[in-house]
Write an enzyme that holds these catalytic residues in place. Structure first.
Site, PDB file in Angstrom:
ATOM      1  N   ILE A   1       5.010   2.922   0.854  1.00 23.15           N
ATOM      2  CA  ILE A   1       6.384   2.902   1.347  1.00 23.15           C
ATOM      3  C   ILE A   1       6.548   4.199   2.115  1.00 23.15           C
ATOM      4  CG2 ILE A   1       8.843   2.806   0.762  1.00 23.15           C
ATOM      5  CD1 ILE A   1       7.390   0.321  -0.229  1.00 23.15           C
ATOM      6  N   ASP A   2       6.756   4.087   3.410  1.00 20.59           N
ATOM      7  CA  ASP A   2       6.913   5.271   4.253  1.00 20.59           C
ATOM      8  C   ASP A   2       8.413   5.451   4.509  1.00 20.59           C
ATOM      9  OD1 ASP A   2       6.910   7.027   6.584  1.00 20.59           O
ATOM     10  OD2 ASP A   2       4.779   6.618   6.806  1.00 20.59           O
TER      11      ASP A   2
ATOM     12  N   VAL B   1      -1.901   9.166   5.908  1.00 24.33           N
ATOM     13  CA  VAL B   1      -3.037   9.014   4.995  1.00 24.33           C
ATOM     14  C   VAL B   1      -3.754   7.688   5.248  1.00 24.33           C
ATOM     15  CG1 VAL B   1      -2.171  10.522   3.168  1.00 24.33           C
ATOM     16  CG2 VAL B   1      -1.484   8.122   3.190  1.00 24.33           C
TER      17      VAL B   1
ATOM     18  N   ASP C   1       0.814  -1.211   0.000  1.00 26.28           N
ATOM     19  CA  ASP C   1       0.000   0.000   0.000  1.00 26.28           C
ATOM     20  C   ASP C   1       0.851   1.266   0.000  1.00 26.28           C
ATOM     21  OD1 ASP C   1       0.958  -0.486   2.573  1.00 26.28           O
ATOM     22  OD2 ASP C   1      -0.964  -0.167   3.580  1.00 26.28           O
TER      23      ASP C   1
HETATM   24  N1  HPA Z   1      -1.018   5.612   6.411  1.00 30.26           N
HETATM   25  C1  HPA Z   1      -1.356   4.332   6.690  1.00 30.26           C
HETATM   26  N2  HPA Z   1      -0.461   3.393   6.955  1.00 30.26           N
HETATM   27  C2  HPA Z   1       0.833   3.751   6.948  1.00 30.26           C
HETATM   28  C3  HPA Z   1       1.243   5.061   6.652  1.00 30.26           C
HETATM   29  C4  HPA Z   1       0.267   6.048   6.368  1.00 30.26           C
HETATM   30  O1  HPA Z   1       0.538   7.244   6.119  1.00 30.26           O
HETATM   31  N3  HPA Z   1       2.596   5.071   6.727  1.00 30.26           N
HETATM   32  C5  HPA Z   1       2.967   3.811   7.035  1.00 30.26           C
HETATM   33  N4  HPA Z   1       1.927   3.004   7.180  1.00 30.26           N
END
Ligand code: HPA
Ligand code: MG
Length: 211
Positions: free
Chosen positions: A130-131, A181, A128
């Site tokens: 990549i942070d 988000v 979903d």
């Molecule tokens: N939102 C949801 N899940 C997450 C986020 C995010 O911004 N960053 C890492 N996991």
């Protein structure tokens, strides 16, 4: 990757579940735009990976919408073009976030025993977001044990954050700013997965659904 719309859209412009009305700041990426971009990613994946049998690996829970919609587009290409990608699917579950903070360790649950495929595996992982990139780096280390021939990663979102370890996936839907988000299967303590659009959570929302 498309440049982001820093402002986002007013919630009033779209249909939002009533139970979340006060918990969101802005609609950041409307559902229709997610689908349109996903359709294009399917084409790029077909171009790069067509001809190989691939294992499409969905990273749950956050990846399930992106995975399902992207696979639908690949299936449409498979039945309508000269090239096609034979696919099998697999699912693993990762958990690393607590409120809006990474716990720094990841737990991997599930997945088939892929050891019989060692050496001939073409994998495409669906994530979903990549942070920091730490989770994905750990997962890639883990997948190395199967000695895959190819591992590519498709991530719907990549966050622009100074905490990034510098990891960049092969296929990217959108870049997002350094805000938490939710929606389209992305959660905050398991909430907001039942929201179509990708939205920025409000302070009220953070407080209300705090773990
Ligand atoms: N939102 C949801 N899940 C997450 C986020 C995010 O911004 N960053 C890492 N996991
Ligand atoms: Mg999560």
């Amino acid at each position: 990757s498309p440049s982001d719309n820093e402002e986002g859209y007013d919630l009033d412009l779209f249909c939002i579940p009533k139970h979340y009305a006060a918990d969101l700041e802005k609609v950041y990426i409307p559902h229709g735009l997610i689908l349109d971009r996903t359709e294009r990613l399917a084409r790029e994946i077909m171009k790069e990976m067509g001809g190989h049998h691939i294992v499409a690996l969905c990273v749950l829970k956050g990846g399930y919408k992106f995975f399902a919609d992207l696979l639908d587009y690949i299936k449409a290409l498979n039945r309508n073009s000269d090239r096609s990608i034979p696919m099998t699917v697999d699912f693993i579950r990762l958990k690393s976030y607590y409120n809006d903070q990474s716990t720094g360790e990841i737990k991997v649950i599930g997945g088939d025993d892929l050891s019989t495929l060692t050496g001939k595996l073409h994998m495409l992982c669906f994530k979903d977001i990549i942070d920091t990139g730490k989770t994905m780096k750990t997962l890639l280390e883990l997948l190395k044990q199967y000695n895959p021939k190819m591992v590519k990663v498709a991530s719907l979102l990549v966050k622009r954050t100074p905490r990034s370890v510098g990891y960049r996936p092969d296929f990217v839907g959108f870049e997002v700013p350094d805000k938490f988000v939710v929606g389209y299967a992305l959660d905050y303590n398991e909430y907001f997965r039942d929201l179509n659009h990708i939205c920025v959570i409000s302070e009220t929302g953070k407080e209300k659904y705090k773990a």
